[in-house]
Design a protein around this motif. Structure first.
Motif, PDB file in Angstrom:
ATOM      1  N   SER A 156      -7.345   6.277   0.243  1.00  0.00           N
ATOM      2  CA  SER A 156      -5.952   6.500  -0.120  1.00  0.00           C
ATOM      3  C   SER A 156      -5.083   6.773   1.089  1.00  0.00           C
ATOM      4  O   SER A 156      -3.928   6.346   1.143  1.00  0.00           O
ATOM      5  N   SER A 198      -8.704   5.409  -4.495  1.00  0.00           N
ATOM      6  CA  SER A 198      -7.566   4.782  -5.178  1.00  0.00           C
ATOM      7  C   SER A 198      -7.976   3.470  -5.830  1.00  0.00           C
ATOM      8  O   SER A 198      -7.234   2.929  -6.650  1.00  0.00           O
ATOM      9  N   ASN A 253      -3.886  11.645  -5.766  1.00  0.00           N
ATOM     10  CA  ASN A 253      -3.701  10.376  -5.067  1.00  0.00           C
ATOM     11  C   ASN A 253      -2.312  10.234  -4.458  1.00  0.00           C
ATOM     12  O   ASN A 253      -2.167   9.905  -3.275  1.00  0.00           O
TER      13      ASN A 253
END
Length: 547
Positions: free
Chosen positions: A18, A93, A523
């Motif tokens: 991420s 992610s 995230n």
């Protein structure tokens, strides 16, 4: 590269997750920068990565998932908790539940109050906006042009509408934006999707960046340690296709390997608690006691229900006709459960209250994830009956654990001890959260949909019984953080510019630098942090060049 060569880059980013994808993309925007991005996993080519409901597949994939397990947790009756983490371009992610949540403004103001200059909500909001490509367009709280695509869940669902109405009955306002002026409320989540497909940071940030000649991306390349000259990091050792390799960094190495593996790499390289390093005969390059400590995570407590109507995703997945309809809905309209993933609805509310019924905390202390399916655990096989799930988690746990290497072998997972439910506040809040979920399930709006409470079951009523249910059934909601904490106290690992204390040439940019866990999914905050870190790295490079 031959196995014995050492190519030099300006920046080496360890971990294409991420944060790492964002950093590699932003740093390579300057054609003068030679950037190397190392990812231990393979490219993100599986269709299950890009199809939102594929979350149920990648959750257990040995190819795209590290499939970690914690140590036995004494507070969870000695259970090991499964900790999935992404192992591919995009990192977690690429395998997460897609929910776009920033946390509360107070989370970031608290970071700043701890002495972390530049991390107040007013400081970080521009980076949230810069990163976000929200289909609703630009607004004071949102960006419409950023690389991380964010979309509404298109169709309303009868069960989610009933849940929202039930929450309203209990005094929680309905909201259409958990990331606006106030987080409190019940409503539908926005997801990191577009046109029925996942938008990981690999897709959002690397799709164009990988075309640049100054960015090199190496997959199946697992970092094994840092190369140091005195108190300066000058490179990274890694393994690729069975060969040991080295890459050198002229400017900086940036660790974005996550809250488990960033501290692991520091410890393997002799940067960490002296006692731990000496116990494993690792030469101490820099005694930094906080590396791997301060571990925090959101504990998820899942309540399962059987529904009175065949309107759940269970009903669709349990028949061939239902599966065919799901597929057609996605193919024709790019909508439906295949485009949404698991959780559609959510709620942020106060659960813990004093003897007078007043909230104990200023801001919401629990979060709901509401799914129109039910299974024994996240990503598991759905039940044969019409079912749905309400998951609750405490937003700001007090309990602290640790991550510590077990040996000098970089390929061996470290010891992970979350110490869930280690404080009285955490125990009280989790029991209160279960009771809050039950209260919504018993509301006038939801009662017509609840055939029975499967878990924990109506026989479980007392505080002690509910706490035991939490101990026996609680699981991670995939947000381990804090193990390379930002700050200036004795246990801090990085400063407010994310530079490792006492060591030059290295920063950490991922969930591990959070001094305290944000109030929600992690995230979006990590993407924001990486955007901000890229600017700080460029600023520091300009100042160094001008000196």
């Amino acid at each position: 590269m031959p196995s014995n060569s050492a190519t030099t880059y300006d920046y080496i980013v360890v971990g294409a997750g991420s944060a790492g994808c964002v950093l590699a993309a932003r740093l390579s925007e300057d054609p003068r920068n030679q950037v190397l991005l190392l990812e231990a996993g393979p490219p993100d080519r599986s269709p299950w990565i890009h199809l939102p409901i594929g979350y149920g597949k990648t959750m257990w994939s040995p190819v795209y998932n590290w499939k970690f397990e914690t140590d036995p947790d004494p507070n969870m009756n000695g259970r090991r908790i499964y900790w999935p983490r992404g192992k591919t371009l995009g990192g977690s992610s690429s395998i997460n539940g897609l929910i776009y949540i920033r946390g509360q403004a107070e989370d970031y103001d608290h970071w700043a109050a701890l002495g972390n200059e530049g991390w107040s909500f007013a400081d970080v909001l521009p980076y949230f906006i810069k990163s976000e490509g929200n289909e609703r367009g630009d607004s004071p709280f949102h960006g419409g042009k950023g690389p991380l695509l964010v979309s509404d869940i298109g169709a309303r669902h009868e069960l989610i509408e009933a849940f929202i109405a039930g929450a309203v009955e209990k005094g929680v306002p309905r909201t259409d934006d958990f990331n606006g002026a106030s987080q409190e409320g019940a409503g539908y989540y926005q997801l990191t999707t577009r046109n029925g497909l996942r938008c990981s940071t690999a897709k959002g940030y690397l799709t164009e960046a990988k075309k640049r000649p100054n960015l090199r991306i190496e997959t199946n390349a697992q970092a094994t340690g840092l190369v140091l000259r005195g108190k300066r990091v000058v490179g990274v050792n890694y393994q690729q296709h069975g060969q040991a390799r080295t890459a050198m960094a002229g400017a900086e190495v940036i660790l974005s390997a996550g809250a488990i593996q960033s501290p692991q790499l520091l410890q393997l390289s002799g940067i960490g608690p002296r006692k731990l390093l000496e116990s494993l005969d690792i030469p101490v390059a820099h005694d930094l006691p906080g590396v791997g400590e301060n571990l925090q995570d959101h504990l998820q407590i899942r309540l399962g229900f059987e529904c009175t109507k065949p309107i759940t995703t269970n009903d669709q997945l349990n028949t061939l006709l239902g599966q065919a309809r799901l597929g057609l809905e996605w193919l024709i309209h790019r909508s439906g459960p295949l485009a949404v993933g698991i959780n559609q609805g959510g709620c942020f509310m106060h659960a813990l209250r004093d003897d007078h019924g007043r909230p104990v905390t200023k801001t919401p202390d629990i979060q709901f994830h509401v799914s129109t399916l039910s299974a024994d655990m996240a990503g598991g096989k759905v039940h044969p009956y019409s079912g749905f799930t309400m998951s609750v988690c405490q937003l700001r746990p007090e309990s602290r654990g640790y991550v510590r290497i077990r040996s000098r072998d970089a390929l061996q997972p470290p010891s992970m001890q979350p110490n869930y439910l280690d404080t009285q506040l955490d125990r009280d809040t989790n029991v209160a959260a279960v009771r809050a979920a039950r209260a919504i399930a018993e509301s006038d709006a939801m009662r017509p949909y609840v055939k029975r409470e499967v878990k924990p079951g109506r026989d479980t009523q007392s505080y002690d019984e509910l706490l035991e249910f939490c101990r026996n059934n609680g699981a991670t909601i995939f947000h381990p953080s804090g193990t390379c904490s930002m700050g200036h106290d004795a246990m801090a690992v990085v400063d407010s510019r994310l530079r490792v204390h006492g060591v030059k040439g290295i920063r950490v940019v991922d969930c591990s630098v959070m001094p305290t866990l944000v109030s929600g999914n992690t995230n979006a905050p990590v993407v924001m942090m990486a955007e901000k870190a890229a600017d700080m790295i460029r600023e520091d490079a300009r100042q160094l060049a001008a000196a």
